[in-house]
Design an enzyme around this catalytic site. Structure first.
Site, PDB file in Angstrom:
ATOM      1  N   ASP A 248      41.768  -3.826  44.738  1.00 11.52           N
ATOM      2  CA  ASP A 248      41.596  -5.044  45.534  1.00 11.52           C
ATOM      3  C   ASP A 248      40.150  -5.499  45.461  1.00 11.52           C
ATOM      4  O   ASP A 248      39.276  -4.744  45.070  1.00 11.52           O
ATOM      5  CB  ASP A 248      41.918  -4.737  47.006  1.00 11.52           C
ATOM      6  CG  ASP A 248      43.393  -4.456  47.189  1.00 11.52           C
ATOM      7  OD1 ASP A 248      44.169  -4.796  46.297  1.00 11.52           O
ATOM      8  OD2 ASP A 248      43.738  -3.889  48.241  1.00 11.52           O
ATOM      9  N   LYS A 270      44.130 -11.679  45.374  1.00 11.31           N
ATOM     10  CA  LYS A 270      44.818 -12.962  45.366  1.00 11.31           C
ATOM     11  C   LYS A 270      44.023 -13.956  44.516  1.00 11.31           C
ATOM     12  O   LYS A 270      42.799 -14.040  44.644  1.00 11.31           O
ATOM     13  CB  LYS A 270      44.896 -13.455  46.814  1.00 11.31           C
ATOM     14  CG  LYS A 270      45.893 -14.534  47.079  1.00 11.31           C
ATOM     15  CD  LYS A 270      45.989 -14.697  48.596  1.00 11.31           C
ATOM     16  CE  LYS A 270      46.493 -16.067  48.979  1.00 11.31           C
ATOM     17  NZ  LYS A 270      45.783 -17.198  48.409  1.00 11.31           N
ATOM     18  N   MET A 380      40.625  -8.223  60.089  1.00  6.09           N
ATOM     19  CA  MET A 380      40.816  -9.580  59.552  1.00  6.09           C
ATOM     20  C   MET A 380      40.570 -10.652  60.602  1.00  6.09           C
ATOM     21  O   MET A 380      41.313 -11.616  60.709  1.00  6.09           O
ATOM     22  CB  MET A 380      42.250  -9.728  58.986  1.00  6.09           C
ATOM     23  CG  MET A 380      42.506  -8.764  57.855  1.00  6.09           C
ATOM     24  SD  MET A 380      44.200  -8.793  57.284  1.00  6.09           S
ATOM     25  CE  MET A 380      44.992  -7.621  58.359  1.00  6.09           C
TER      26      MET A 380
HETATM   27  N1  SAH Z   1      43.203  -1.052  54.391  1.00  4.63           N
HETATM   28  C1  SAH Z   1      41.957  -1.496  54.963  1.00  4.63           C
HETATM   29  C2  SAH Z   1      42.090  -2.777  55.742  1.00  4.63           C
HETATM   30  C3  SAH Z   1      42.453  -3.969  54.905  1.00  4.63           C
HETATM   31  S1  SAH Z   1      42.542  -5.451  55.832  1.00  4.63           S
HETATM   32  C4  SAH Z   1      41.372  -0.388  55.840  1.00  4.63           C
HETATM   33  O1  SAH Z   1      42.064   0.595  56.125  1.00  4.63           O
HETATM   34  O2  SAH Z   1      40.221  -0.487  56.236  1.00  4.63           O
HETATM   35  C5  SAH Z   1      40.963  -6.158  55.539  1.00  4.63           C
HETATM   36  C6  SAH Z   1      40.134  -6.126  56.788  1.00  4.63           C
HETATM   37  O3  SAH Z   1      39.611  -4.831  56.999  1.00  4.63           O
HETATM   38  C7  SAH Z   1      38.910  -7.005  56.724  1.00  4.63           C
HETATM   39  O4  SAH Z   1      39.228  -8.356  57.039  1.00  4.63           O
HETATM   40  C8  SAH Z   1      38.036  -6.397  57.788  1.00  4.63           C
HETATM   41  O5  SAH Z   1      38.445  -6.760  59.070  1.00  4.63           O
HETATM   42  C9  SAH Z   1      38.353  -4.922  57.612  1.00  4.63           C
HETATM   43  N2  SAH Z   1      37.362  -4.240  56.772  1.00  4.63           N
HETATM   44  C10 SAH Z   1      37.580  -3.619  55.611  1.00  4.63           C
HETATM   45  N3  SAH Z   1      36.447  -3.058  55.127  1.00  4.63           N
HETATM   46  C11 SAH Z   1      35.485  -3.350  56.018  1.00  4.63           C
HETATM   47  C12 SAH Z   1      34.095  -3.052  56.094  1.00  4.63           C
HETATM   48  N4  SAH Z   1      33.457  -2.361  55.150  1.00  4.63           N
HETATM   49  N5  SAH Z   1      33.404  -3.514  57.166  1.00  4.63           N
HETATM   50  C13 SAH Z   1      34.024  -4.214  58.132  1.00  4.63           C
HETATM   51  N6  SAH Z   1      35.330  -4.527  58.114  1.00  4.63           N
HETATM   52  C14 SAH Z   1      36.059  -4.091  57.067  1.00  4.63           C
END
Ligand code: SAH
Length: 475
Positions: A248, A270, A380
């Site tokens: 991703d 995407k 998100m």
């Molecule tokens: N599978 C991922 C989440 C994916 S959804 C997990 O377990 O972390 C994507 C969202 O995750 C982003 O919009 C944000 O809200 C959060 N996110 C992912 N990485 C991040 C990071 N390094 N710092 C802050 N928010 C993060």
């Protein structure tokens, strides 16, 4: 890259060393170990260098340096204690386009001698480009401890059998799997047990039998939030085994760099104009296609693959097609952002439940513990901050409920904004907080003002974290 690493075959080639003190003696020993023909020019020589000359291992000339000594030489080492002389040697070498190392003088050197881990024929060289040799040497010590001596023996065995391996496994993928088997299987075990004949016999027997048809599989791997140190060891191993990496956009470049160099890397985020369902269908098709061809596919997702990652849907698609899979969890953003912003997500007498939620679909009922003792983490949420905070306040959370917005959690440019539900949307806009960011809501976020230890901390009253910390201590 500041310096281009290169391994020189000095066997039988002439190298000039200017200087014959202790420092020179160490370099001479290295050069002799590499099979170089060493000529030493110096006014006086350390007894050990004299002894080398008496044994006929080097050619020693007790005289002043002159550019004529550079004739027929492949490499020059200037190792005198006389800076002007070293400079003259470097200059003369440069005029003849010869590589020259001036010991302990990075600025004058066109070539650096790295710190070396010798597991001949395997050699590991570490260089700081002369910036901090001590650091390179410290790393060398760690690598020494990491790489068992049997690796050298295994490499030597692989060299002896290289042509046979090539004949028996002409296809590149099969050959790579064979080398993995050498490293991980019974051959290496036999070498560790100091049974070289048994190791060789095992290898030859394996070459006589043809390889079982490779079984493709998918490893669904959590890449963690960005800091490569937060990748699990299993995740790292998967990246080393991968034929194909489907990742991703959220996966950091630092993590991607850890993948096998010749693995096919495909960014499957995407694309503009494509809807989420089409993206997802494309990802399923790619995984199924590559795994059906017998490849090891790593499906790499930011954070944890089964937390807001649609990983479950991908597993269902694989199951429906009878494709084998494994799941390697990752550190999800909520845990990483909490840790790296100094916010304990639960804390005695402050919060004893934790809700992971998405800022989307807030209309669905929220089943969380008592509102005041619950920590809520929203994924998100950046684009929906204003709506989300308004909804939370409508849900009877007080407007002054503290919250923290963590942007780029665990990455070097992490920023943490401390605010309240009433102010967070405006503050976020003011500081131009962008995705990926995570909203943590609850009393525990107050602790982050005191416990912050990583990245930048933004507080609504614009006090620096140090000042907040001092105030907290004084209170
Ligand atoms: N599978 C991922 C989440 C994916 S959804 C997990 O377990 O972390 C994507 C969202 O995750 C982003 O919009 C944000 O809200 C959060 N996110 C992912 N990485 C991040 C990071 N390094 N710092 C802050 N928010 C993060």
């Amino acid at each position: 890259m500041e310096h281009f690493p290169l391994f020189l075959n000095l066997r039988g080639r002439r190298v000039l060393v200017v200087g014959a003190g202790l420092v020179a003696a160490r370099k001479i020993a290295l050069l002799l170990a590499a099979g170089a023909r060493v000529t030493v020019v110096a006014k006086v020589a350390h007894p050990s260098v004299q002894a080398d000359a008496q044994r006929g291992q080097i050619e020693l000339h007790l005289c002043a340096f002159d550019a004529q000594w550079l004739q027929g030489v492949w490499l020059v080492i200037a190792a005198t204690s006389d800076e002007a002389l070293n400079a003259a040697v470097a200059q003369a070498a440069a005029e003849r386009q010869l590589w020259c190392n001036v010991v302990d003088d990075a600025a004058r050197s066109s070539a650096q001698v790295p710190a070396i881990v010798d597991r001949a024929p395997l050699t590991i060289a570490i260089s700081s480009g002369g910036a901090a040799p001590v650091i390179a040497r410290r790393l060398r010590e760690r690598v020494e401890a990491l790489i068992e001596p049997s690796i050298g023996w295994l490499t030597a065995l692989a060299r002896r059998q290289r042509a046979a391996i090539r004949r028996a496994r002409p296809e590149l993928g099969a050959r790579r799997r064979f080398y993995h088997w050498l490293l991980d299987g019974p051959v290496h075990d036999a070498l560790r047990a100091a049974r070289p004949e048994a190791a060789e016999a095992l290898l030859e027997e394996a070459l006589r039998t043809s390889e079982p048809a490779p079984q493709g599989k998918v490893l669904l791997v959590g890449a963690g939030p960005g800091d490569p140190g937060l990748l699990t060891l299993r995740g790292l191993r998967a990246l080393h085994e991968a034929d194909v990496v489907l990742h991703d956009r959220l996966v950091s470049p630092e993590v991607l760099q850890l993948a096998r160099r010749d693995a096919l890397q495909i960014s499957v985020g995407k694309t503009p104009g494509e809807d989420h369902e089409a993206t997802q269908r494309r990802i399923h098709a790619l995984m199924i296609h590559h795994a059906s061809q017998g490849r090891t596919v790593v499906r790499l997702k930011g954070g944890d693959p089964l937390v807001y990652g649609r990983g479950g849907e991908e597993l269902l698609a694989l199951r429906a097609h009878g494709i084998a899979y494994e799941v390697v969890p990752g550190i999800t953003a909520a845990l990483a952002c909490g840790a790296y912003a100094g916010i304990p997500l639960t804390h005695r007498a402050v919060a004893d439940t934790l809700t992971l939620a998405t800022a989307h679909r807030r209309e669905q009922a929220e089943h969380a513990g008592a509102p005041s003792q619950n920590t809520r983490v929203y994924y998100m949420g950046v684009e929906r901050l204003a709506a989300l905070s308004a909804e939370l306040m409508r849900d009877k959370l007080p407007a002054d409920t503290p919250c923290a917005l963590v942007e780029n959690g665990s990455r070097t440019h992490q920023r943490t904004l401390h605010a309240t539900l009433a102010t967070v949307a405006v503050q976020a806009k003011m500081h131009a907080i962008a995705a990926p960011a995570l909203l943590i809501v609850g009393e525990v976020t107050r602790l982050g003002r005191t416990l912050a230890w990583f990245g930048e901390t933004l507080t609504p009253d614009h006090t620096r974290p140090g000042a907040v910390r001092a105030a907290a201590l004084a209170a």
